[in-house]
Design an enzyme around this catalytic site. Structure first.
Site, short mmCIF file in Angstrom:
data_model
loop_
_atom_site.label_atom_id
_atom_site.label_comp_id
_atom_site.label_asym_id
_atom_site.label_seq_id
_atom_site.Cartn_x
_atom_site.Cartn_y
_atom_site.Cartn_z
N ASN A 1 -2.78 -1.77 -1.92
CA ASN A 1 -2.63 -1.16 -3.23
C ASN A 1 -1.79 -2.03 -4.16
O ASN A 1 -2.32 -2.75 -4.99
CB ASN A 1 -2.04 0.25 -3.08
N ASP A 2 -0.50 -2.00 -3.98
CA ASP A 2 0.37 -2.71 -4.93
C ASP A 2 0.06 -4.20 -5.01
O ASP A 2 0.21 -4.81 -6.06
CB ASP A 2 1.84 -2.52 -4.53
N VAL A 3 -0.38 -4.80 -3.88
CA VAL A 3 -0.57 -6.25 -3.85
C VAL A 3 -1.80 -6.70 -4.63
O VAL A 3 -2.03 -7.89 -4.79
CB VAL A 3 -0.66 -6.79 -2.41
#
Lengths: 96, 458
Positions: free
Chosen positions: B382-384
């Site tokens: 997700n965040d990456v």
């Protein structure tokens, strides 16, 4: 140990540690952290010496805890690192 | 006398084995040999230490080694690969605790004579104790025993005051020559509290860097106590690990674009502070469509995240990869430096499933290729892959290097539900024009894709 000899050992060991890690590929960061975690498990040896010299009940108790924790650091660190590294294989000859 | 020579010579060999072992572990080809060498060094060190002149309490020593060693050996054998980071944390904490305990015994015996020895013993005790409780908290967080990031009001001020008080007590110990029992106990209690209180507000996403930092701490503590005991094996191994661990910590922090001071004093607490609202809608895609998109693509890049690892879907993903490859699709894996819970963790998890490491590429190696890629498949990450890290200055993750999945012609995201990621930040990629969402568990969705690809071959 002579004071200055110890300082030389500190300095050389610090450079060695830095150099050994300097060019490590990202894929080995976790195994290497785990491996270095195992290496400082040698604290077990210091703990053994301390418990070996302990006289009073208090010293023996703390020394016992030290050996217990040190042994756990060494044994656990080895098993976990070994398991991680056992998985590295390649279908070609070593890429990089 | 000859016992002493034998011990010293053995410690020398031990130091060589440790350094060669670590060196070998820095390359995938020789890594397995490395841990075996280091292991031999440890066995040698332990065995010759029994020969130390005037040793007593042999029964206690052997009992402690058996209990501690067996419990750790067993727990290390049974732990799942996804749970490795917290095991490293807890073993590391124990090493720190051992170093602190060594200092405690030396204080209790009153054997510390020179100010240099007293200083190093005290420093080692402080660092070791902080590493001990800090690592225990890190373990509890990653293991899910401690869900929230607790943050005291004026946390930094509390940390600072406690740290200063601990240091003052430490200086009093060094200055007094023969410190009173109460002073020593106060010092240890303060140090232990300090480690816990520094670590509790830090969120799970930053934990790998913190574990690595504590790993370096334990190394230093071991090196310092080695000086106190006059034991070169401890000094060399401890300082080598201290230096290597410090560098490793810097590498990790750099990969996350989070300076270490930020991680310790300005943690991401869970809710996104700041960051613009993301507009648009998420568009759903069936497993069948996902299968045909990839089957008839030329280039596919798979971006695995922790979600995939937790679902244990890496074996299915590898099976799907092999199917696609036999259909002529070029498939590679792109790993973000902090995918999983530690740098390199995801590589280990993929290696476990049998993915050869030459198919696995780092962020710098592969990021330029996304623009020429037909499908970027995001599984449980997700965040990456959140493009706001590039675009939105107000976002807490602004500036973090990301994998440019949004630049691929198409992006397929396999995700369990519609919630935000580990850091709690909305992901603009999911709302992008060329992104399609496949909802479901990684295992289920990839399993469906596999059966659809198989039916297309028929």
């Amino acid at each position: 140990m002579e004071g200055f000899v110890a300082i030389y050992i500190f300095m050389l060991a610090a450079f060695t540690g830095y150099e050994v890690i300097a060019r490590v590929p990202v894929i080995l960061h976790t195994p290497l952290m785990s491996g270095s975690n195992f290496v400082h498990g040698v604290v077990l040896v210091g703990a053994m010496v301390v418990l070996g010299e302990a006289r009073t009940g208090l010293e023996q108790t703390i020394g016992f805890i030290a050996v217990l924790l040190g042994a756990a650091n060494a044994a656990g660190g080895y098993v976990v690192t070994e398991r991680m590294l056992a998985m590295f294989k390649s279908d070609k000859k070593a890429g990089k | 006398m000859s016992a002493k020579v034998l011990i010293d010579a053995s410690y020398f060999i031990v130091a060589v084995l440790f350094i060669l072992g670590l060196k070998a572990m820095a390359s995938p080809v020789t890594a397995r040999k490395g841990i075996v060498w280091a292991g031999l060094g440890m066995v040698l060190a332990t065995v010759v230490t029994f020969l130390t002149p005037h040793m007593q309490n042999f029964g206690l020593i052997i009992l402690a080694i058996l209990i501690g060693g067996a419990a750790a050996w067993w727990s290390g054998k049974v732990v799942k690969m996804t749970d490795m980071p917290q095991m490293v944390a807890i073993y590391n904490g124990m090493g720190g605790g051992a170093a602190a305990a060594i200092a405690a015994v030396e204080f209790a015996r009153g054997q510390i004579h020179s100010p240099v020895v007293a200083t190093l013993a005290t420093l080692g005790a402080l660092i070791g104790a902080v590493s001990f409780t800090g690592s225990c908290v890190a373990y509890a967080k990653l293991q899910g025993l401690m869900k929230k990031a607790y943050r005291l009001p004026a946390q930094n001020a509390v940390n600072m005051i406690l740290g200063v008080v601990t240091l003052i007590v430490g200086i009093m110990i060094i200055a007094s020559g023969r410190p009173s029992v109460n002073l020593v106990i106060t010092f240890f209690v303060l140090s232990l509290i300090l480690g816990a209180i520094i670590t509790t507000p830090i969120g799970g996403a930053d934990m790998p860097v913190v574990i690595s930092l504590f790993n370096a701490f334990t190394g230093l503590a071991v090196g310092f106590e080695g000086y106190v005991l006059g034991n070169p094996a401890l000094i060399i191994a401890g300082i080598v690990v201290g230096a290597a661990g410090t560098l490793l910590t810097q590498l990790m922090a750099k990969a996350m674009n989070r300076p270490i001071s930020n991680i310790l004093f300005n943690p991401i607490t869970g809710e996104a502070q700041g960051g613009q609202a993301v507009t648009g809608s998420m568009k759903e895609l069936s497993a069948l469509d996902a299968a045909s998109m990839m089957r008839y693509a030329q280039k596919v890049i798979i971006i695995p995240g922790y979600g995939m690892a937790v679902a244990g879907a890496q074996h299915k993903v590898w099976e799907m990869t092999q199917l696609l490859e036999s259909a002529g699709v070029d498939v590679r894996f792109a790993i973000h430096p902090v995918a999983g819970r530690m740098p390199g963790h995801m590589n280990v998890l993929l290696a476990e499933a049998g993915v050869p490491y030459d198919k696995i590429l780092d962020l710098e190696e592969i990021n330029a290729d996304f623009a020429q890629t037909d499908v970027a498949l995001v599984i449980g990450a997700n965040d990456v892959v959140n493009p706001v890290a590039r675009t939105d200055k107000s976002s807490p993750i602004y500036g973090m290097p990301i994998l440019n999945a949004d630049q691929a012609h198409n992006c397929i995201v396999i995700k369990r539900g519609q919630g935000a990621g580990y850091s709690g930040i909305e992901n603009a990629l999911f709302y992008s024009e060329n992104t399609r969402m496949c909802y479901g568990s990684a295992n289920g969705v990839v399993g469906e894709i596999i059966s659809h690809i198989k039916s297309m071959e028929g």
